[in-house]
Scaffold this motif. Structure first.
Motif, PDB file in Angstrom:
ATOM      1  N   GLY A 117       0.789  -1.222   0.000  1.00 40.07           N
ATOM      2  CA  GLY A 117       0.000   0.000   0.000  1.00 40.07           C
ATOM      3  C   GLY A 117       0.818   1.267   0.000  1.00 40.07           C
ATOM      4  O   GLY A 117       0.387   2.303  -0.516  1.00 40.07           O
ATOM      5  N   VAL A 118       2.017   1.209   0.566  1.00 43.53           N
ATOM      6  CA  VAL A 118       2.845   2.417   0.757  1.00 43.53           C
ATOM      7  C   VAL A 118       3.653   2.771  -0.475  1.00 43.53           C
ATOM      8  O   VAL A 118       3.659   3.927  -0.927  1.00 43.53           O
ATOM      9  N   PHE A 119       4.372   1.816  -1.021  1.00 42.06           N
ATOM     10  CA  PHE A 119       5.415   2.120  -2.006  1.00 42.06           C
ATOM     11  C   PHE A 119       4.851   2.107  -3.423  1.00 42.06           C
ATOM     12  O   PHE A 119       4.708   1.054  -4.054  1.00 42.06           O
ATOM     13  N   ALA A 120       4.524   3.316  -3.915  1.00 42.63           N
ATOM     14  CA  ALA A 120       3.952   3.464  -5.251  1.00 42.63           C
ATOM     15  C   ALA A 120       4.310   4.838  -5.800  1.00 42.63           C
ATOM     16  O   ALA A 120       4.623   5.771  -5.059  1.00 42.63           O
ATOM     17  N   LYS A 121       4.259   4.962  -7.121  1.00 50.30           N
ATOM     18  CA  LYS A 121       4.697   6.195  -7.779  1.00 50.30           C
ATOM     19  C   LYS A 121       3.745   7.368  -7.549  1.00 50.30           C
ATOM     20  O   LYS A 121       4.166   8.522  -7.608  1.00 50.30           O
ATOM     21  N   ASP A 122       2.462   7.084  -7.319  1.00 49.86           N
ATOM     22  CA  ASP A 122       1.501   8.180  -7.229  1.00 49.86           C
ATOM     23  C   ASP A 122       1.630   8.982  -5.944  1.00 49.86           C
ATOM     24  O   ASP A 122       0.940   9.981  -5.770  1.00 49.86           O
ATOM     25  N   ARG A 123       2.522   8.596  -5.055  1.00 51.49           N
ATOM     26  CA  ARG A 123       2.707   9.296  -3.770  1.00 51.49           C
ATOM     27  C   ARG A 123       4.176   9.549  -3.462  1.00 51.49           C
ATOM     28  O   ARG A 123       4.556   9.769  -2.330  1.00 51.49           O
ATOM     29  N   LEU A 124       5.002   9.504  -4.494  1.00 51.75           N
ATOM     30  CA  LEU A 124       6.456   9.557  -4.348  1.00 51.75           C
ATOM     31  C   LEU A 124       6.995  10.976  -4.502  1.00 51.75           C
ATOM     32  O   LEU A 124       6.592  11.712  -5.403  1.00 51.75           O
ATOM     33  N   TYR A 125       7.949  11.338  -3.608  1.00 55.73           N
ATOM     34  CA  TYR A 125       8.664  12.617  -3.690  1.00 55.73           C
ATOM     35  C   TYR A 125      10.140  12.335  -3.433  1.00 55.73           C
ATOM     36  O   TYR A 125      10.482  11.529  -2.562  1.00 55.73           O
ATOM     37  N   VAL A 126      11.018  13.005  -4.204  1.00 57.01           N
ATOM     38  CA  VAL A 126      12.444  12.704  -4.140  1.00 57.01           C
ATOM     39  C   VAL A 126      13.245  13.995  -4.051  1.00 57.01           C
ATOM     40  O   VAL A 126      12.971  14.965  -4.760  1.00 57.01           O
ATOM     41  N   GLY A 127      14.264  13.986  -3.183  1.00 55.30           N
ATOM     42  CA  GLY A 127      15.233  15.071  -3.124  1.00 55.30           C
ATOM     43  C   GLY A 127      16.645  14.498  -3.064  1.00 55.30           C
ATOM     44  O   GLY A 127      16.872  13.462  -2.432  1.00 55.30           O
ATOM     45  N   ALA A 128      17.596  15.143  -3.731  1.00 53.86           N
ATOM     46  CA  ALA A 128      18.990  14.689  -3.711  1.00 53.86           C
ATOM     47  C   ALA A 128      19.901  15.897  -3.581  1.00 53.86           C
ATOM     48  O   ALA A 128      19.666  16.931  -4.215  1.00 53.86           O
ATOM     49  N   VAL A 129      20.934  15.763  -2.772  1.00 51.87           N
ATOM     50  CA  VAL A 129      21.891  16.851  -2.562  1.00 51.87           C
ATOM     51  C   VAL A 129      23.288  16.260  -2.513  1.00 51.87           C
ATOM     52  O   VAL A 129      23.544  15.309  -1.771  1.00 51.87           O
ATOM     53  N   GLY A 130      24.204  16.823  -3.316  1.00 47.35           N
ATOM     54  CA  GLY A 130      25.586  16.408  -3.209  1.00 47.35           C
ATOM     55  C   GLY A 130      26.275  16.203  -4.536  1.00 47.35           C
ATOM     56  O   GLY A 130      25.945  16.846  -5.550  1.00 47.35           O
ATOM     57  N   ASP A 131      27.206  15.274  -4.538  1.00 49.93           N
ATOM     58  CA  ASP A 131      28.118  15.054  -5.663  1.00 49.93           C
ATOM     59  C   ASP A 131      27.450  14.154  -6.707  1.00 49.93           C
ATOM     60  O   ASP A 131      27.816  12.987  -6.889  1.00 49.93           O
ATOM     61  N   ILE A 132      26.476  14.723  -7.403  1.00 42.73           N
ATOM     62  CA  ILE A 132      25.735  13.962  -8.402  1.00 42.73           C
ATOM     63  C   ILE A 132      25.153  14.936  -9.417  1.00 42.73           C
ATOM     64  O   ILE A 132      24.700  16.027  -9.060  1.00 42.73           O
ATOM     65  N   THR A 133      25.182  14.551 -10.689  1.00 46.42           N
ATOM     66  CA  THR A 133      24.635  15.413 -11.737  1.00 46.42           C
ATOM     67  C   THR A 133      23.175  15.045 -12.012  1.00 46.42           C
ATOM     68  O   THR A 133      22.686  13.995 -11.586  1.00 46.42           O
TER      69      THR A 133
END
Length: 434
Positions: free
Chosen positions: A198-214
């Motif tokens: 029930g929890v892990f699905a794309k319709d409720r997903l938010y992502v943040g990334a910070v650091g050494d990555i393009t």
């Protein structure tokens, strides 16, 4: 390797990140969106994944399933049992964290650039192939049950449960997201699998990334990690019907000091008057030793060591709350002083100096929140979930400074409800009738 990772974490926390935060929106080839802050000064990245819904997704007869599931995610995955999994994570000098709240389940990852590919492989296995072995279930269940038993003798937890039951009723907010001793004891592996689905699905997903990555590297990671998730998860519950009537609830508990939660209706995060309410709260009870309540309740009368208020704009309900503790024979006076200050602010508002001081503090303290890659990643995800614009960090202090005295005093008269303020008191209070 581990020592290098620890050193980098300390260094990242010390970075003066405020001035350099430039957020860009990234969309992976597979269509997954994330917010990114690039910082190539050190070989380290923080990644935050958050799924809306949280413990509110529990079935009524399986309360605590999401919370227990979130504690089991790292207890083995793929062909690795819990011990093998822990050794693998340690060998990569990486850190994973899992949190379940009323409104979200979060997965945090921190890793060195040199190990990024292997860490992402492990995180993918974690997310897609959790084992939920029965021995791990029983071990983590025992930990949760121990915490719940401890909560039964904590006046603060007792007050919180009593208030939630009154305010939210049968809504998931009305009971502890960790469950009860009875509900957690009865949870089965199928309940845990249902919570995971029930929890892990794309319709409720938010992502943040910070650091050494393009942006390109992040896009590839997003698809590798998340492209295979189901499109939709379990429906999120309807908004709660908040029921807070003025008065006092006394919960009898043998302790020399009463603990009180006080609350009234709140204000949503997207309400146009949120910033005036935010400043009002700081002045009334959210500003530490400079707040009115701290001055009146502690400094002038010595009724408590501390009193504070806070806006609570959850996804499905908003309340305005505060907390205080005082000796049993002084809690009645404490309640009276708080009510009087609530009334005074509602009727007379705040002063120009109080507003200016609040603005100075809140705008000056804001940059201190951005004290590391992980904190920034978490803040960015929170911004997305709240529907804030991508330039919010740069414009937030302008919004605070734009609030006028008239705005705050109007909101004080409209929001503050002395007659609707309810106190939930746990202890042996003298002179209070529940």
């Amino acid at each position: 390797m581990k020592q290098l990772f620890a050193t980098l974490i300390v260094f990242v926390i010390a970075l003066p990140a405020w001035a350099e935060i430039q957020i860009k929106e990234v969309t992976s080839p597979g269509g997954i969106t994330a917010w990114l802050v690039e910082d190539h000064s050190i070989p380290f990245t923080a990644l935050e994944l958050r799924f809306r819904g949280g413990t509110s997704l529990d079935d009524p007869d399986a309360r605590g399933a999401v919370y227990l599931m979130s504690g089991l995610i790292e207890e083995g995955a793929g062909d690795m049992d819990a011990r093998t999994y822990a050794r693998e994570l340690e060998s990569l000098a990486a850190s994973f964290g899992y949190r379940a709240t009323d409104d979200s389940v979060a997965i945090s990852a921190q890793f060195l650039t040199e190990n990024r590919e292997d860490v992402i492989d492990l995180l993918r296995t974690t997310l897609h192939e959790p084992r939920f072995d029965q021995d791990a279930i029983e071990r983590v269940r025992a930990q949760v049950l121990s915490g719940l038993r401890s909560d039964q003798t904590d006046p603060n937890d007792i007050a919180g449960r009593s208030f939630a039951e009154m305010a939210y009723g049968d809504h998931p907010y009305g009971s502890d997201g960790k469950g009860t001793i009875e509900s957690v004891s009865a949870l089965t592996r199928d309940d845990i699998l249902g919570a995971y689905d029930g929890v892990f699905a794309k319709d409720r997903l938010y992502v943040g990334a910070v650091g050494d990555i393009t942006a390109e590297e992040l896009g590839a990671i997003l698809d590798k990690l998340l492209a295979d998730l189901p499109e939709t998860g379990k429906p999120i519950p309807e908004k709660a019907d908040v029921n807070i009537a003025g008065g006092i609830t006394v919960v009898d508990f043998d302790t020399p000091q009463s603990v009180a939660l006080f609350a009234q209706r709140g204000i949503d995060r997207d309400d146009p008057d949120f910033f005036p309410a935010f400043l009002l709260n700081h002045i009334l009870g959210g500003g530490g030793f400079e707040s009115r309540l701290m001055q009146e309740v502690r400094e002038k009368r010595g009724l408590t060591y501390g009193v504070g208020t806070y806006l609570v704009p959850k996804d499905l309900a908003s309340v305005y709350m505060g907390s205080v503790s005082s000796a049993n024979d002084r809690i009645a006076e404490t309640v009276e002083v708080i009510r009087n200050e609530w009334s005074r602010a509602a009727e007379k508002g705040v002063t120009p100096k109080e507003l200016d001081d609040a603005k100075t503090y809140l705008t000056g303290a804001y940059p201190l929140r951005f004290d590391g890659n992980s904190r920034i990643a978490g803040i960015m995800v929170g911004m997305q979930m709240e529907g804030l614009p991508i330039d919010y960090i740069a414009t937030r202090n302008d919004k605070v400074n734009a609030v006028t005295l008239e705005d705050v005093n109007r909101v004080a008269s409209e929001l503050l409800d002395p007659e609707g303020l309810h106190f939930t008191v746990v202890g042996k209070p003298v002179g209070l009738d529940g």
